[in-house]
Structure formats: structure tokens, C-alpha cells
Design a protein around this motif. Structure first.
Motif, PDB file in Angstrom:
ATOM      1  N   PRO A 292       0.809  -1.232   0.000  1.00 57.89           N
ATOM      2  CA  PRO A 292       0.000   0.000   0.000  1.00 57.89           C
ATOM      3  C   PRO A 292       0.833   1.269   0.000  1.00 57.89           C
ATOM      4  CG  PRO A 292      -0.036  -1.056   2.157  1.00 57.89           C
ATOM      5  CD  PRO A 292       0.652  -2.011   1.236  1.00 57.89           C
ATOM      6  N   ILE A 293       0.369   2.268  -0.782  1.00 64.73           N
ATOM      7  CA  ILE A 293       0.935   3.613  -0.780  1.00 64.73           C
ATOM      8  C   ILE A 293      -0.032   4.570  -0.091  1.00 64.73           C
ATOM      9  CG2 ILE A 293       1.688   5.549  -2.217  1.00 64.73           C
ATOM     10  CD1 ILE A 293       2.680   3.522  -4.251  1.00 64.73           C
ATOM     11  N   PHE A 294      -1.313   4.562  -0.501  1.00 66.69           N
ATOM     12  CA  PHE A 294      -2.309   5.340   0.224  1.00 66.69           C
ATOM     13  C   PHE A 294      -3.701   4.776  -0.050  1.00 66.69           C
ATOM     14  CE2 PHE A 294      -2.093   7.875  -3.769  1.00 66.69           C
ATOM     15  CZ  PHE A 294      -3.440   7.906  -4.105  1.00 66.69           C
ATOM     16  N   SER A 295      -4.636   5.114   0.824  1.00 63.86           N
ATOM     17  CA  SER A 295      -6.039   4.766   0.678  1.00 63.86           C
ATOM     18  C   SER A 295      -6.859   5.953   1.158  1.00 63.86           C
ATOM     19  CB  SER A 295      -6.385   3.524   1.503  1.00 63.86           C
ATOM     20  OG  SER A 295      -7.773   3.235   1.429  1.00 63.86           O
ATOM     21  N   VAL A 296      -7.768   6.441   0.311  1.00 61.11           N
ATOM     22  CA  VAL A 296      -8.615   7.585   0.668  1.00 61.11           C
ATOM     23  C   VAL A 296     -10.056   7.268   0.292  1.00 61.11           C
ATOM     24  CG1 VAL A 296      -6.760   9.284   0.373  1.00 61.11           C
ATOM     25  CG2 VAL A 296      -8.239   8.709  -1.564  1.00 61.11           C
ATOM     26  N   GLN A 297     -10.978   7.927   0.979  1.00 64.65           N
ATOM     27  CA  GLN A 297     -12.393   7.821   0.640  1.00 64.65           C
ATOM     28  C   GLN A 297     -12.885   9.181   0.166  1.00 64.65           C
ATOM     29  OE1 GLN A 297     -15.231   6.721   3.767  1.00 64.65           O
ATOM     30  NE2 GLN A 297     -16.288   5.423   2.285  1.00 64.65           N
ATOM     31  N   LEU A 298     -13.434   9.209  -1.024  1.00 64.32           N
ATOM     32  CA  LEU A 298     -13.942  10.452  -1.594  1.00 64.32           C
ATOM     33  C   LEU A 298     -15.222  10.873  -0.885  1.00 64.32           C
ATOM     34  CD1 LEU A 298     -13.434   9.567  -5.362  1.00 64.32           C
ATOM     35  CD2 LEU A 298     -11.857  10.767  -3.848  1.00 64.32           C
ATOM     36  N   ASP A 299     -15.518  12.165  -0.932  1.00 63.51           N
ATOM     37  CA  ASP A 299     -16.695  12.684  -0.241  1.00 63.51           C
ATOM     38  C   ASP A 299     -17.992  12.125  -0.817  1.00 63.51           C
ATOM     39  OD1 ASP A 299     -15.208  14.165   1.517  1.00 63.51           O
ATOM     40  OD2 ASP A 299     -15.276  16.007   0.319  1.00 63.51           O
ATOM     41  N   LYS A 300     -18.154  12.232  -2.133  1.00 59.43           N
ATOM     42  CA  LYS A 300     -19.402  11.806  -2.763  1.00 59.43           C
ATOM     43  C   LYS A 300     -19.191  10.967  -4.020  1.00 59.43           C
ATOM     44  CE  LYS A 300     -22.045  15.822  -1.119  1.00 59.43           C
ATOM     45  NZ  LYS A 300     -22.871  16.984  -1.518  1.00 59.43           N
ATOM     46  N   SER A 301     -18.079  11.150  -4.694  1.00 61.67           N
ATOM     47  CA  SER A 301     -17.877  10.520  -5.995  1.00 61.67           C
ATOM     48  C   SER A 301     -17.613   9.026  -5.876  1.00 61.67           C
ATOM     49  CB  SER A 301     -16.697  11.178  -6.724  1.00 61.67           C
ATOM     50  OG  SER A 301     -16.969  12.531  -7.005  1.00 61.67           O
ATOM     51  N   VAL A 302     -18.348   8.249  -6.675  1.00 60.77           N
ATOM     52  CA  VAL A 302     -18.059   6.824  -6.834  1.00 60.77           C
ATOM     53  C   VAL A 302     -17.150   6.685  -8.057  1.00 60.77           C
ATOM     54  CG1 VAL A 302     -19.023   4.553  -7.317  1.00 60.77           C
ATOM     55  CG2 VAL A 302     -20.260   6.149  -5.836  1.00 60.77           C
ATOM     56  N   PRO A 303     -15.929   6.176  -7.910  1.00 61.07           N
ATOM     57  CA  PRO A 303     -14.998   6.152  -9.040  1.00 61.07           C
ATOM     58  C   PRO A 303     -15.423   5.149 -10.110  1.00 61.07           C
ATOM     59  CG  PRO A 303     -14.061   4.989  -7.160  1.00 61.07           C
ATOM     60  CD  PRO A 303     -15.336   5.616  -6.677  1.00 61.07           C
ATOM     61  N   VAL A 304     -15.609   5.643 -11.326  1.00 61.86           N
ATOM     62  CA  VAL A 304     -15.948   4.765 -12.445  1.00 61.86           C
ATOM     63  C   VAL A 304     -14.734   4.480 -13.299  1.00 61.86           C
ATOM     64  CG1 VAL A 304     -16.596   6.641 -14.028  1.00 61.86           C
ATOM     65  CG2 VAL A 304     -17.622   4.380 -14.294  1.00 61.86           C
ATOM     66  N   ALA A 305     -13.709   5.341 -13.221  1.00 62.03           N
ATOM     67  CA  ALA A 305     -12.478   5.135 -13.989  1.00 62.03           C
ATOM     68  C   ALA A 305     -11.337   5.876 -13.312  1.00 62.03           C
ATOM     69  CB  ALA A 305     -12.638   5.608 -15.431  1.00 62.03           C
ATOM     70  N   LEU A 306     -10.116   5.384 -13.521  1.00 65.56           N
ATOM     71  CA  LEU A 306      -8.905   5.962 -12.959  1.00 65.56           C
ATOM     72  C   LEU A 306      -7.862   6.102 -14.054  1.00 65.56           C
ATOM     73  CD1 LEU A 306      -8.707   3.539  -9.901  1.00 65.56           C
ATOM     74  CD2 LEU A 306      -9.470   5.905  -9.774  1.00 65.56           C
ATOM     75  N   SER A 307      -6.989   7.091 -13.887  1.00 66.37           N
ATOM     76  CA  SER A 307      -5.906   7.272 -14.848  1.00 66.37           C
ATOM     77  C   SER A 307      -4.725   7.928 -14.147  1.00 66.37           C
ATOM     78  CB  SER A 307      -6.358   8.142 -16.026  1.00 66.37           C
ATOM     79  OG  SER A 307      -5.300   8.335 -16.950  1.00 66.37           O
ATOM     80  N   PHE A 308      -3.536   7.361 -14.323  1.00 64.06           N
ATOM     81  CA  PHE A 308      -2.336   7.976 -13.775  1.00 64.06           C
ATOM     82  C   PHE A 308      -1.925   9.159 -14.645  1.00 64.06           C
ATOM     83  CE2 PHE A 308      -2.000   3.892 -11.646  1.00 64.06           C
ATOM     84  CZ  PHE A 308      -1.493   4.242 -10.395  1.00 64.06           C
ATOM     85  N   CYS A 309      -1.429  10.206 -13.991  1.00 65.83           N
ATOM     86  CA  CYS A 309      -0.958  11.392 -14.703  1.00 65.83           C
ATOM     87  C   CYS A 309       0.486  11.208 -15.151  1.00 65.83           C
ATOM     88  CB  CYS A 309      -1.060  12.632 -13.804  1.00 65.83           C
ATOM     89  SG  CYS A 309      -2.732  13.015 -13.259  1.00 65.83           S
ATOM     90  N   ASP A 310       0.827  11.859 -16.244  1.00 67.12           N
ATOM     91  CA  ASP A 310       2.197  11.797 -16.759  1.00 67.12           C
ATOM     92  C   ASP A 310       3.048  12.852 -16.076  1.00 67.12           C
ATOM     93  OD1 ASP A 310       1.657   9.691 -18.458  1.00 67.12           O
ATOM     94  OD2 ASP A 310       1.069  10.996 -20.111  1.00 67.12           O
TER      95      ASP A 310
END
Length: 225
Positions: free
Chosen positions: A81-99
Motif C-alpha cells: 500500500p501507498i495510500f487509501s482515501v475515501q472520496l466525499d461523494k464521488s463513486v470512481p468509475v475510472a482511474l488514470s495515472f498522470c504523466d
């Protein structure tokens, strides 16, 4: 850059599984499997090994209970593990790493239209953009600095990656019932493809937004592309 082909997937019961072709002859074996958090559905998974041969591969996971977790993937196929967070309202439908060097993570909210960027070291929110549209599915086109959104209602909207500014709509037939559909860039991002609730698959010219082909699948909805 891994010497072995690696397959990773999430399940509806919150498990993340990693399989590897350790024989290099298309014979995959499970090297790890673990249940995350409270066992809620894993909706999306993203990986990043774009920082060169000596970089550490990272994995991001989005869950139904609004939790986003980022892990380091070691050479044995184990997650740290690096980190774990819970968003306020958003349910994540997709993720993308930034360049970028920080390897920040962009999180796309399923229903609220929010695009949240999390810092790669601790998961703190650095930016939030609201595209004011439902997000049924996302496909990212980093070379063009844009992402395509299945709006569920009226086809595909394309937005600028860093600002969320609307660029163009790719209109399909008006849906009989509203259901999320995958969208994909194709032909080296010259085309955009999506399904429908009527069995049609639409192929758009990315530059002009014209429909260049309709593929007939039948009378059933096409969810996956």
C-alpha cells in the motif's frame, strides 16, 4: 517492462487478483489474491509503469464505497500500500495515472461528473473539476490531452484533460432506456467507438464527429467495447 505478462482484475466481492504467465507460454498462474477494505465491489483498476525501466509499477483501484487505493506492485506480483482515501461523494468509475513525476491519479466520478486529481504520495485532493455531465464510462487519450465520456443520455462528450473544458459531442441515437456504455479510442485515436441500447455500435471520426460506420449487433444493448 516486466519479464512476465501480468493480468490483474477485481471482483464484485472486493477481491483483487494478480495472475502471471510465469512459463511465458500463455499458462497463467495466480500469484496473489486479497480482499480489500470492507469487501465492496471493485469498479475500476489502472496501472502505471510509464516512468522507465527502473521505476516501480503502481496500481490504482476504485471501489463502490468511494474508496481509492494505490499500491506498489513488486517483482513477485505482490501489492504494497501507498495510500487509501475515501472520496466525499464521488463513486470512481475510472482511474488514470498522470504523466508527471509525482504520479498523481485522476478519478472520474460515476454520477456527479467530478474529475478529482489525487496526489501520488499521500492521496490528498489537489484539483477538482466538474464537467457537469453524468459519466457512464471514460476513455483517456493522453497524446491529445482529452478524455471521452459516455454521457448515458446523448452519446459521447469529449473534454480537455487538465481543465475539463467541453470540446465536442458525438451524437448517437436517443436512448430508449439509459444505460452506461463503454467508449474507446481506436485506429491510433483517429476514431471513437461506443455502443447503444439498440444493438448498434457507432464508429465516429474523432476530428469531425461524423458517424463513419454503424455496426449491427442485434436487438440487445451493447455495453462493452
Amino acid at each position: 517492462d516486466d519479464p512476465y505478462d501480468t493480468l490483474m482484475y477485481g471482483t464484485g466481492l472486493g477481491y483483487i487478483a494478480i495472475w502471471r504467465d510465469v512459463t511465458r507460454i500463455a499458462h497463467f498462474k495466480e500469484v496473489s489474491s486479497k480482499r480489500l477494505g470492507q469487501g465492496k465491489e471493485l469498479i475500476c483498476v489502472a496501472s502505471d509503469a510509464s516512468m522507465g525501466q527502473d521505476a516501480i509499477s503502481r496500481v490504482a483501484i476504485g471501489m463502490r464505497d468511494r474508496i481509492v487505493q494505490v499500491y506498489r506492485l513488486d517483482s513477485a506480483g505482490l501489492l504494497h500500500p501507498i495510500f487509501s482515501v475515501q472520496l466525499d461523494k464521488s463513486v470512481p468509475v475510472a482511474l488514470s495515472f498522470c504523466d508527471n513525476a509525482a504520479r498523481d491519479v485522476m478519478v472520474f466520478g460515476l454520477f456527479d461528473g467530478k474529475v478529482v486529481t489525487l496526489r501520488g504520495d499521500n492521496g490528498q485532493v489537489s484539483t477538482t473539476v466538474n464537467i457537469e455531465s453524468s459519466i457512464g464510462y471514460i476513455s483517456v487519450n493522453r497524446p491529445k490531452n482529452e478524455f471521452a465520456v459516455d454521457t448515458i443520455f446523448n452519446g459521447i462528450d469529449v473534454h480537455t484533460m487538465d481543465t475539463g473544458v467541453f470540446k465536442k459531442n458525438y451524437a448517437t441515437v436517443h436512448p430508449t432506456f439509459k444505460v452506461s456504455k463503454q467508449v474507446a479510442y481506436a485506429e491510433d485515436a483517429k476514431a471513437i467507438v461506443t455502443g447503444s441500447d439498440t444493438g448498434l455500435v457507432f464508429v465516429f471520426d474523432r476530428r469531425t464527429a461524423d458517424i463513419v460506420q454503424r455496426l449491427e449487433h442485434g436487438g440487445k444493448a451493447v455495453h462493452a467495447v
